[in-house]
Design a protein around this motif. Structure first.
Motif, PDB file in Angstrom:
ATOM      1  N   GLN A 128       8.937  11.555  -9.719  1.00 20.30           N
ATOM      2  CA  GLN A 128       7.722  10.735  -9.647  1.00 20.30           C
ATOM      3  C   GLN A 128       7.314  10.272 -11.049  1.00 20.30           C
ATOM      4  N   GLN A 129       7.396  11.163 -12.026  1.00 22.29           N
ATOM      5  CA  GLN A 129       7.035  10.802 -13.401  1.00 22.29           C
ATOM      6  C   GLN A 129       7.989   9.745 -13.943  1.00 22.29           C
ATOM      7  N   GLU A 130       9.283   9.918 -13.643  1.00 22.43           N
ATOM      8  CA  GLU A 130      10.262   8.924 -14.101  1.00 22.43           C
ATOM      9  C   GLU A 130       9.997   7.562 -13.473  1.00 22.43           C
ATOM     10  N   ALA A 131       9.642   7.552 -12.211  1.00 22.37           N
ATOM     11  CA  ALA A 131       9.332   6.286 -11.522  1.00 22.37           C
ATOM     12  C   ALA A 131       8.114   5.630 -12.155  1.00 22.37           C
ATOM     13  N   GLU A 132       7.098   6.417 -12.478  1.00 23.63           N
ATOM     14  CA  GLU A 132       5.902   5.860 -13.112  1.00 23.63           C
ATOM     15  C   GLU A 132       6.222   5.315 -14.496  1.00 23.63           C
TER      16      GLU A 132
ATOM     17  N   GLU B  86      11.999  22.822  -6.270  1.00 26.84           N
ATOM     18  CA  GLU B  86      11.998  21.556  -5.526  1.00 26.84           C
ATOM     19  C   GLU B  86      10.773  20.720  -5.881  1.00 26.84           C
ATOM     20  N   ASN B  87       9.619  21.369  -5.954  1.00 28.47           N
ATOM     21  CA  ASN B  87       8.389  20.652  -6.329  1.00 28.47           C
ATOM     22  C   ASN B  87       8.493  20.072  -7.732  1.00 28.47           C
TER      23      ASN B  87
ATOM     24  N   TRP C  87       8.351  16.200  -8.735  1.00 25.33           N
ATOM     25  CA  TRP C  87       7.363  15.767  -9.724  1.00 25.33           C
ATOM     26  C   TRP C  87       8.052  14.988 -10.846  1.00 25.33           C
ATOM     27  N   ALA C  88       9.220  15.486 -11.312  1.00 27.56           N
ATOM     28  CA  ALA C  88       9.959  14.812 -12.378  1.00 27.56           C
ATOM     29  C   ALA C  88      10.399  13.418 -11.936  1.00 27.56           C
TER      30      ALA C  88
END
Length: 154
Positions: free
Chosen positions: A130-134, A122-123, A127-128
């Motif tokens: 969040q990275q895609e959003a960035e 889940e973490n 995280w993935a």
């Protein structure tokens, strides 16, 4: 060889089973009793006991709660509960007097281990995202800069 080991095991069990409950006695009392008996079994005189040591030992009970006739020294059979994770690491979960307690310890560990695996997945998923959003945000910035450069060239 096996008979010798069994003989040693039986001797140890007999020793541990011979423990006597001594409510109110301290370790200093026990040492004094041993020191009184010792000269009967030795050819040389016994040195006197150190008073400071006796004062320290007088603070400790002769029988410590939970250690009197402990099953590790007296049981006929004990059960080891052990777990091995996906990386090959071994974990001793405990030594128990019966099979049910050993299985219960493993089940508890396994439940926690599986939950930890789900939490890691889940973490990583979060995280993935969040990275895609960035990256998407950075791409928007890159697109704006390209557009500005194109307009500046015109």
């Amino acid at each position: 060889q096996r008979e010798e080991v069994e003989k040693d095991v039986e001797g140890l069990k007999k020793f541990f089973r011979s423990q006597k409950d001594m409510p109110g006695k301290t370790k200093a009392d026990i040492v004094k009793q041993i020191w009184k008996e010792l000269p009967k079994h030795m050819d040389t005189p016994v040195a006197p006991l150190d008073e400071e040591m006796l004062v320290d030992l007088a603070k400790e009970p002769a029988v410590i709660e939970g250690e009197f006739k402990h099953s590790w020294g007296t049981a006929e059979k004990l059960y080891k509960s052990e777990a091995i994770d996906s990386f090959g690491n071994r974990y001793l979960l405990g030594v128990f007097e019966n099979k049910a307690d050993a299985e219960k310890a493993f089940d508890s560990w396994n439940k926690e281990y599986e939950q930890a695996g789900k939490d890691v997945k889940e973490n990583l998923k979060n995280w993935a995202k969040q990275q895609e959003a960035e990256l998407a945000e950075e791409q928007d910035s890159v697109d704006r800069i390209r557009k500005a450069l194109e307009e500046a060239r015109r």
